[in-house]
Write a protein that holds these residues in place. Sequence first.
Motif, mmCIF file in Angstrom:
data_model
loop_
_atom_site.group_PDB
_atom_site.id
_atom_site.type_symbol
_atom_site.label_atom_id
_atom_site.label_comp_id
_atom_site.label_asym_id
_atom_site.label_seq_id
_atom_site.Cartn_x
_atom_site.Cartn_y
_atom_site.Cartn_z
ATOM 1 N N ARG A 130 -10.166 6.551 -1.105
ATOM 2 C CA ARG A 130 -8.813 6.593 -0.527
ATOM 3 C C ARG A 130 -8.714 7.702 0.517
ATOM 4 N NH1 ARG A 130 -4.080 9.415 -2.150
ATOM 5 N NH2 ARG A 130 -2.189 8.443 -1.346
ATOM 6 N N ALA A 155 -0.755 -6.947 8.853
ATOM 7 C CA ALA A 155 -0.775 -6.420 7.485
ATOM 8 C C ALA A 155 -1.682 -5.194 7.390
ATOM 9 C CB ALA A 155 -1.238 -7.497 6.510
ATOM 10 N N HIS A 159 -0.539 -1.328 6.461
ATOM 11 C CA HIS A 159 -1.154 -0.587 5.358
ATOM 12 C C HIS A 159 -1.751 0.726 5.855
ATOM 13 C CE1 HIS A 159 -0.471 -3.354 2.136
ATOM 14 N NE2 HIS A 159 -1.087 -4.350 2.739
ATOM 15 N N ARG A 160 -2.284 0.745 7.056
ATOM 16 C CA ARG A 160 -2.788 1.996 7.635
ATOM 17 C C ARG A 160 -1.654 2.992 7.804
ATOM 18 N NH1 ARG A 160 -5.572 1.768 13.116
ATOM 19 N NH2 ARG A 160 -5.616 3.997 12.683
ATOM 20 N N GLU A 163 -0.540 4.319 4.488
ATOM 21 C CA GLU A 163 -1.557 5.227 3.957
ATOM 22 C C GLU A 163 -1.410 6.614 4.572
ATOM 23 O OE1 GLU A 163 -4.150 5.663 1.156
ATOM 24 O OE2 GLU A 163 -4.245 3.592 1.845
ATOM 25 N N SER A 166 1.569 8.231 2.951
ATOM 26 C CA SER A 166 1.632 8.145 1.492
ATOM 27 C C SER A 166 1.764 9.506 0.817
ATOM 28 C CB SER A 166 0.396 7.412 0.954
ATOM 29 O OG SER A 166 -0.791 8.120 1.297
ATOM 30 N N ASP A 178 6.076 -2.803 -0.777
ATOM 31 C CA ASP A 178 5.378 -3.518 0.296
ATOM 32 C C ASP A 178 5.086 -4.957 -0.106
ATOM 33 O OD1 ASP A 178 3.494 -3.065 -1.608
ATOM 34 O OD2 ASP A 178 2.020 -2.114 -0.299
ATOM 35 N N VAL A 183 -1.038 -9.481 0.806
ATOM 36 C CA VAL A 183 -2.126 -8.733 0.187
ATOM 37 C C VAL A 183 -3.460 -9.130 0.807
ATOM 38 C CG1 VAL A 183 -3.342 -8.274 -1.981
ATOM 39 C CG2 VAL A 183 -0.848 -8.514 -1.973
ATOM 40 N N SER A 188 -2.216 -12.747 6.913
ATOM 41 C CA SER A 188 -1.343 -11.961 7.795
ATOM 42 C C SER A 188 -1.268 -12.564 9.190
ATOM 43 C CB SER A 188 -1.873 -10.528 7.891
ATOM 44 O OG SER A 188 -1.172 -9.806 8.892
#
Length: 266
Positions: A130, A155, A159-160, A163, A166, A178, A183, A188
Amino acid sequence: MPADEAERVRDAFSILAGSGGDISLMEYIFIARDGRNLTMERNGAAVLKENKELTGYRGIDRDITGRIAAEENLRETSRLASIGVLAAGVAHEINNPLTSVMLYSEQVLLEEIPDNIRKNVETVNHQALRMSRIVKSLLDFARYSKPESRETNIALMLHRAIELKSYDLDLKKVTVNDERIPVNPEDSPLALLDENQIIQVVLNLLNNAEHASLVGDQPPQVSVGITVSDGQVTIGVEDNGPGIPDDVLPKIFAPFFTTKEIGQGT
């Protein structure tokens, strides 16, 4: 103008009146009819009688609020650029020990070890992966490149952005929903855009949503999603804060407009 500002300007005029000097680039604060504070610049020449006695001043006052805001924005941009260079350097330094953590934890997982230890090592490995993704996103974001539209997986891009944000959201205990982001990346939508520029926009929206969601007693929550209609992709960022006041709503697209205090995302 504010009382303390009026006193300052009055004192400055008294000094000039005593010397008969001209007014040059005098800045002061003026309260507009709508309640906004404007920064004004005054330039003027002394009006004298034949005996050199001062009778008044003739000059021009200009509203330089926009210029002051632009100069401040330029300074902030320069500061953020320096922070970006520093962050990229730190990210590079983090990458080396992080690679070792991932490598050695993966090697340990290949060995026969007790289940309780395996679970702990898996946690270390997953968190290191991560961190690696965050570092990569930070390096990609900090790397300068000319704006260029490319086919982008929406998508993956969102997510970037999430992150990158976060840590702050976890620190403030803000829940991120989200569910409206596919997923599976293959599900996407794709769009032609400059990914880094749109990530910056999304980060700004997430920052505003975080601050708004922390107002009030409700558990803070931010939602990020994608909708597709008539061939158009819409990215939505919502929060459960109090919303934008009616008197502020018409000004949200005005350059440099903000209701936040210094250091709160201005």
